[in-house]
Design an enzyme around this catalytic site. Structure first.
Site, short mmCIF file in Angstrom:
data_model
loop_
_atom_site.label_atom_id
_atom_site.label_comp_id
_atom_site.label_asym_id
_atom_site.label_seq_id
_atom_site.Cartn_x
_atom_site.Cartn_y
_atom_site.Cartn_z
N GLY A 1 37.39 -13.04 -2.83
CA GLY A 1 38.16 -12.74 -4.04
C GLY A 1 38.99 -13.92 -4.51
CB THR A 2 40.96 -16.44 -2.66
OG1 THR A 2 41.75 -15.44 -2.00
CG2 THR A 2 41.83 -17.64 -3.00
CG ASN B 1 47.15 -6.41 -3.93
OD1 ASN B 1 47.21 -6.69 -5.14
ND2 ASN B 1 47.83 -7.07 -3.03
CD GLN C 1 42.86 -3.60 -2.84
OE1 GLN C 1 42.49 -2.52 -2.40
NE2 GLN C 1 43.27 -4.58 -2.05
CB SER D 1 37.04 -9.60 -1.95
OG SER D 1 37.09 -9.85 -0.57
CB ALA D 2 32.10 -8.14 0.82
CB THR E 1 23.51 -23.67 2.21
OG1 THR E 1 23.01 -25.01 2.20
CG2 THR E 1 22.47 -22.72 2.77
CB CYS F 1 54.09 -10.24 4.24
SG CYS F 1 53.27 -9.07 5.32
C1 LIG Z 1 42.08 -9.09 -1.18
C2 LIG Z 1 42.37 -9.41 -2.59
C3 LIG Z 1 42.14 -10.69 -3.11
C4 LIG Z 1 41.66 -11.84 -2.26
O1 LIG Z 1 40.38 -11.65 -1.76
P1 LIG Z 1 39.88 -12.55 -0.51
O2 LIG Z 1 38.47 -12.12 -0.30
O3 LIG Z 1 40.81 -12.24 0.62
O4 LIG Z 1 39.97 -13.97 -0.92
C5 LIG Z 1 42.41 -10.89 -4.44
N1 LIG Z 1 42.89 -9.91 -5.22
C6 LIG Z 1 43.11 -8.67 -4.76
C7 LIG Z 1 43.62 -7.62 -5.67
C8 LIG Z 1 42.87 -8.37 -3.43
O5 LIG Z 1 43.11 -7.16 -2.96
#
Ligand SMILES: *Cc1c(COP(=O)(O)O)cnc(C)c1O
Length: 394
Positions: free
Chosen positions: A78-79, A158, A193, A212-213, A250, A340
């Protein structure tokens, strides 16, 4: 820092932070670690087999989003997806504006890239939220300017579980673009989320969507960015021409297979699981209110505008971090909700923007339920809280 102590039970209540990998997901991934390992770019036939696995996964994800396979970019999570959406649009030389709109309660993976762009001369407008964490779509509309290149509003929060009216915000942005005969601004949503929510990018009117999986029982370190046709992104990574030259390196083949399997599985159980988690949340809140009449729910009431398993509560007179440590000694794993670490006592920007004082924010704890949470786990959390309160009060 961590206390190891004997407890009668272990209760994991931090599903919004991480989820265990589904057994079926792991099973689908295993062959791509062991036998089917060839580089998808290889010319020989086993390269084609891995390439097919990547293509099939891409198609599965695209179908769920009502998109085409070529609009799906697999990332490391997700990041990276959020960073690619933001920097990709901002640093694309074809866009001339220097203005981005976002909400005050985004994940740090959106806020920090935007703060970085601010240092590079960009203007960032933060749309405030109400006491429940809602962004008013009309406020987004009023903030739109001719030089706005991107609007980034998260789908579901989140920390408190607030679900935004993404489709409505999308329609306002579309209207603005039509009025000005412009392709901009693009609309990005952090949907990390949102695996159980409507992910139809046509209905949502989004141009970019991050997932994000690790948040829906897939592996960590694999994510996806949906990129609408015509949206030009400057890549973050240069090298090979994987992912249609939008993300070099890759392919993480087992991760990609895991992502697609996990998303497909999540969609299958979404309705039933949403209902079950809502019932658990209602039950938890009811018991909390009986046992500790002073507690307050942060965020919207449990229902269609809230993630079903995310319960954030304010415990007046208690320190959240301390509650977490004592709950942990009882085997209950929960969180303050904000990203945190135990070294810094960071006050949640989400809660303070919803109108809580710093002290109230620091007295709040997030419990997030998931696939393996049962009623008896909720009961155990309540009895642990009772113990902890007695201990801390005396
Ligand atoms: C977990 C999360 C992310 C980050 O995802 P990662 O796979 O940990 O990099 C970004 N945004 C939200 C809302 C999340 O819950």
């Amino acid at each position: 820092m961590r206390h190891k102590k004997k407890h009668t039970r272990l209760v994991y209540a931090d599903y919004a932070a991480a989820t265990p990998v589904d057994k079926a997901v792991l099973k689908a991934m295993v062959p791509y670690f062991l036998d089917i390992f060839a580089n998808p770019s290889a010319i020989y036939s086993s390269g084609l087999t891995t390439q097919e696995a990547v293509n099939d996964s891409r198609r599965v994800v695209a179908d769920i989003l009502h998109a085409l396979p070529q609009h799906i970019v697999f990332t490391s999570g997700g990041t990276e997806s959020n960073n690619l959406a933001i920097y990709g649009v901002a640093h694309n030389e074809v866009h001339h504006g220097k203005h981005i709109i976002t909400s005050a309660i985004e994940h740090h993976a959106v806020i920090l890239p935007l703060e970085d762009l601010k240092k590079q001369g960009w203007e960032i407008t933060y749309i405030p939220v109400d006491r429940y964490g809602f962004v008013n779509p009309q406020e987004v509309r009023r903030a739109l300017r001719r030089d706005t290149v991107l609007v980034s509003i998260m789908y579901a929060n989140n920390e408190v579980g607030t679900i935004q009216s993404i489709a409505e915000i999308g329609r306002e942005i579309l209207k603005f673009r039509n009025q000005h005969a412009s392709a901009l601004p693009y609309f990005h949503t952090d949907a990390c989320q949102a695996a159980y929510l409507d992910l139809d990018v046509e209905k949502l009117h989004v141009d970019l969507l991050s997932m994000s999986a690790s948040k829906f029982y897939g592996p960590k370190g694999i994510g996806m960015l949906y990129v609408r046709k015509g949206v030009r992104l400057k890549p973050l990574l240069y090298g090979g021409n994987q992912e249609l030259q939008r993300r070099a390196g890759t392919e993480n083949v087992p991760g990609i297979v895991g992502f697609a399997t996990a998303l497909k599985t999540a969609r299958k159980r979404a309705q039933k699981e949403t209902k079950r988690l809502e019932e658990l949340s209602h039950y938890f809140l009811k018991r909390l209110q009986v046992e500790f009449p002073l507690v307050q729910l942060n965020g919207p009431v449990v229902g269609i505008n809230r993630l079903p398993g995310v319960i954030n509560v304010f415990f007046p007179g208690f320190e959240g971090e301390q509650l977490l440590l004592y709950l942990d000694r009882n085997g209950v794993m929960s969180s303050t909700g904000s990203a945190c670490n135990l070294q810094t006592v960071d006050t949640s920007h989400v809660l303070t923007h919803m109108g809580l004082s710093n002290e109230q924010a620091r007295s709040s704890v997030r419990f997030s339920f998931g696939l393996f949470t049962q009623k008896k786990d909720v009961d155990y959390i309540i009895s642990s809280l009772k113990k902890v309160f007695l201990l801390l009060k005396s």
